[in-house]
Each structure stands twice: as C-alpha cells, then as structure tokens.
Design a protein around this motif. Sequence first.
Motif, PDB file in Angstrom:
ATOM      1  N   SER A  24     -10.505   4.042  -6.783  1.00  0.00           N
ATOM      2  CA  SER A  24     -11.681   3.870  -7.652  1.00  0.00           C
ATOM      3  C   SER A  24     -11.587   4.733  -8.907  1.00  0.00           C
ATOM      4  O   SER A  24     -12.028   4.333  -9.982  1.00  0.00           O
ATOM      5  N   ALA A  25     -10.984   5.925  -8.763  1.00  0.00           N
ATOM      6  CA  ALA A  25     -10.931   6.859  -9.882  1.00  0.00           C
ATOM      7  C   ALA A  25      -9.862   6.500 -10.895  1.00  0.00           C
ATOM      8  O   ALA A  25      -9.998   6.813 -12.086  1.00  0.00           O
ATOM      9  N   VAL A  26      -8.774   5.851 -10.419  1.00  0.00           N
ATOM     10  CA  VAL A  26      -7.638   5.566 -11.302  1.00  0.00           C
ATOM     11  C   VAL A  26      -7.332   4.070 -11.240  1.00  0.00           C
ATOM     12  O   VAL A  26      -6.679   3.595 -10.308  1.00  0.00           O
ATOM     13  N   PRO A  27      -7.797   3.293 -12.202  1.00  0.00           N
ATOM     14  CA  PRO A  27      -7.535   1.850 -12.195  1.00  0.00           C
ATOM     15  C   PRO A  27      -6.031   1.558 -12.147  1.00  0.00           C
ATOM     16  O   PRO A  27      -5.229   2.204 -12.821  1.00  0.00           O
ATOM     17  N   GLY A  28      -5.659   0.595 -11.302  1.00  0.00           N
ATOM     18  CA  GLY A  28      -4.266   0.192 -11.193  1.00  0.00           C
ATOM     19  C   GLY A  28      -3.486   0.886 -10.089  1.00  0.00           C
ATOM     20  O   GLY A  28      -2.375   0.468  -9.766  1.00  0.00           O
ATOM     21  N   TRP A  29      -4.058   1.938  -9.514  1.00  0.00           N
ATOM     22  CA  TRP A  29      -3.386   2.602  -8.393  1.00  0.00           C
ATOM     23  C   TRP A  29      -3.736   1.877  -7.097  1.00  0.00           C
ATOM     24  O   TRP A  29      -4.903   1.555  -6.848  1.00  0.00           O
ATOM     25  N   ARG A  30      -2.717   1.641  -6.279  1.00  0.00           N
ATOM     26  CA  ARG A  30      -2.923   0.935  -5.013  1.00  0.00           C
ATOM     27  C   ARG A  30      -2.339   1.744  -3.864  1.00  0.00           C
ATOM     28  O   ARG A  30      -1.163   2.084  -3.879  1.00  0.00           O
ATOM     29  N   ALA A  31      -3.190   2.054  -2.882  1.00  0.00           N
ATOM     30  CA  ALA A  31      -2.754   2.853  -1.732  1.00  0.00           C
ATOM     31  C   ALA A  31      -2.065   1.974  -0.700  1.00  0.00           C
ATOM     32  O   ALA A  31      -2.520   0.873  -0.393  1.00  0.00           O
TER      33      ALA A  31
END
Length: 371
Positions: free
Chosen positions: A295-302
Amino acid sequence: MSSDVSTRPTAPQPWPFGKPGTGMFRNDRSRLENEVNLRSCGLLHPRAAEFHTETLQGLDPVEIMTYPVYRETYALVAEHLGVDPGSLVLTAGSDPALDLIVRSFPLARIVIHTPNFGGWAKFAHIGKQTIDHVAPDPDSGGFRLADLLTALRKGPRAIVVVTQPHSYTGQVHDAQELTDLARGVGEHGSLLVLDTAYLAFTHGGEELVRGVAGQPHVLRVNGFSKGYGLSGARIAAVVGHPRTVNRVFDLDPEAAVSGIAMALLRAALRHDEYFQAIRDEIRHLRERFARLVESAVPGWRARESGGNFVAFDVPDPAQARAATSRLLRHGFITRDMSGLPSLPAAVRIAVADEPSALRVVDILGDWSSGR
C-alpha cells in the motif's frame, strides 16, 4: 669501523608450501552504530533478547571453564525434532554442517536451485565440486522440484539441495513434491539435503518434511539461528539415518561446538512455547507487513513467504537500489536481490518485530512519496 653485517636488502624467500593462499573467505565486516540487520534474517525480537540475557546471567561457569559434554543437548534436540539421538550430529552452525556434508559425501556435483544460500557455492569451491544451477520456472518465477530431478538425471551422482522454505523468496514446497523428489534422488543413487533454516516460521512445516527425513539417502540441516535467535551462538544439527550421519561423525564434527552455545540452546528448547509465541507473532506480522508495504509503495508486490521475511518484486533495479539505500541511511540493512534468476528487480526484508516493521513501512512510504 667496518662491519660484516650487510645493509643490502634481503631477497624474498620462496614460499615453501605451494600455491599461496588468497584469503578469499576472510570476514572483516563490522557492525554499524545502531544498525538493525534485516538482511541476514536472524531472530531479532526483543523478547528473544530478554530471554537470552537472562540465560547468560544465570549461566553456570562450568560451561565456560570445562570442556563441553553433549548428551543432554542431544536428548533435547532429538525430542524437539521427533527423532532418535543417534540420528543427530551437532555442528557449530549451518555453514560447518554443509562443509561436513560436502566432505563426507564427495560426489562430483551439487544440484541446486539458484539463487540460493551462498555457503553451497563456497564449499563446492573448496571441495572442487561442480554446481549445476537450476533456474526458476521462467513463466511463474517459482521453483519446481521436478526441475532438480531433470538436471540430476543428466549426469553422475550428486548432492541435491532443497531449501524449505526457500531462503531468498520464501517459497514452500508441499509434502508430495518432496516425496517425489526423494524417491527420484534415491533411485539415482544420490544424496538429498534439506536445508530447513526457516522452517520454524512455516505453518505446519515439520509435517511437510517428516515423510522424507530419516531415509538413508536424505540429510536435513536444521539451524537454530532463525527460530531461536542464536545466530551468534553458532549451533545447528544434521539429521539423518544413523548409518548416514556416522559418515559425518568420522570428521569429528562436534569439536567446534561450544558449551555456551549448547547451554543457550537447551534453555531455549526447554521454553519452546515462549519462542513459538514469538514465531507466531512474526508469522502474522509478516502478512500484515507485506500488505502495508504494497500500500505504501505502488508497484511493489509481495511474494508468499514461509520464512521470517518478505521478498518484494519491484518495478526496476534502480528503485530497489534507491529503496535499500534509503533504509540503510536510517540504520536498516536489507537485501537488494535485483539481477538474480527470476528476480530482475527485488528486495528482501526480514520481519523482526512490530515497531521496526512499521518504521520500515514509514521510511518506504516517505521515500515513495518523495519526502
């Protein structure tokens, strides 16, 4: 007055022991002030620190002043892992365990998923063994155990390595996959090694490996660094069929295991429920942390993880580099995995406790927003 002592420089003497060493594995790392090491993924929870502090304060000096004895520790580790004490070898951490296995079973190859723990490459180099690197599936980016078998069958007998869960991405293999792999490795006449460093953070993890552990051609390396906060104590166990572990005992594996390390481990195992509560907390926090970062960093996927860390796929290597640099400036050491197979741009961050996890989210959020 004349002197018989020559002032001319002495010619260098030839090195009498063959090729000089390079010192390639010398470790000169030092700690940064107030660092929080979320790269190595040790257990850094403050309640674990409190437990070990109390244990050390009450440590019997006999553990320091006399040579170690092992029987009590073997009994506790055997009970913990559900095996017979004759199936265990205590070692001074996982690195020496891998070294002992490579030297005990000097097969020509090591077949391993890549990326993986660097210790295998180190000991393959020392033992002059070839590493057959098996890349992740190009479509899913995940690791398939069947690919290890395919690589194994292309050559002579080998050590086949599986990390459960995977030490870079956290991927967990199911019990049937492991059973099929163990069968194939056995039919090939090769040795299967399960590295379970992070298994304590995998829900139902012991059940996943129970069906293959103990077979004559299977060894398990189980460190206590991650699950019990004992990275600095350096203690691990090799688990296998008694006939197989006896090969490891022929190399005197216990000599480097200290009495202090065993005392710390015994205290932790006697209070396993205390550490299990910490691990349960971290496991739940891991899922929350993953969603908060997304949510904090758009484009990051866990990626789904069975370890005490989360691996994030990020849009590009420059972003991974900038994010890890920002975290480092705030004292958080993390791992930029960009460029590794199936990880063109990725960051791995350990989950230590709630305050540090939330602080990492805030730092990444500020960085992403340009603050």
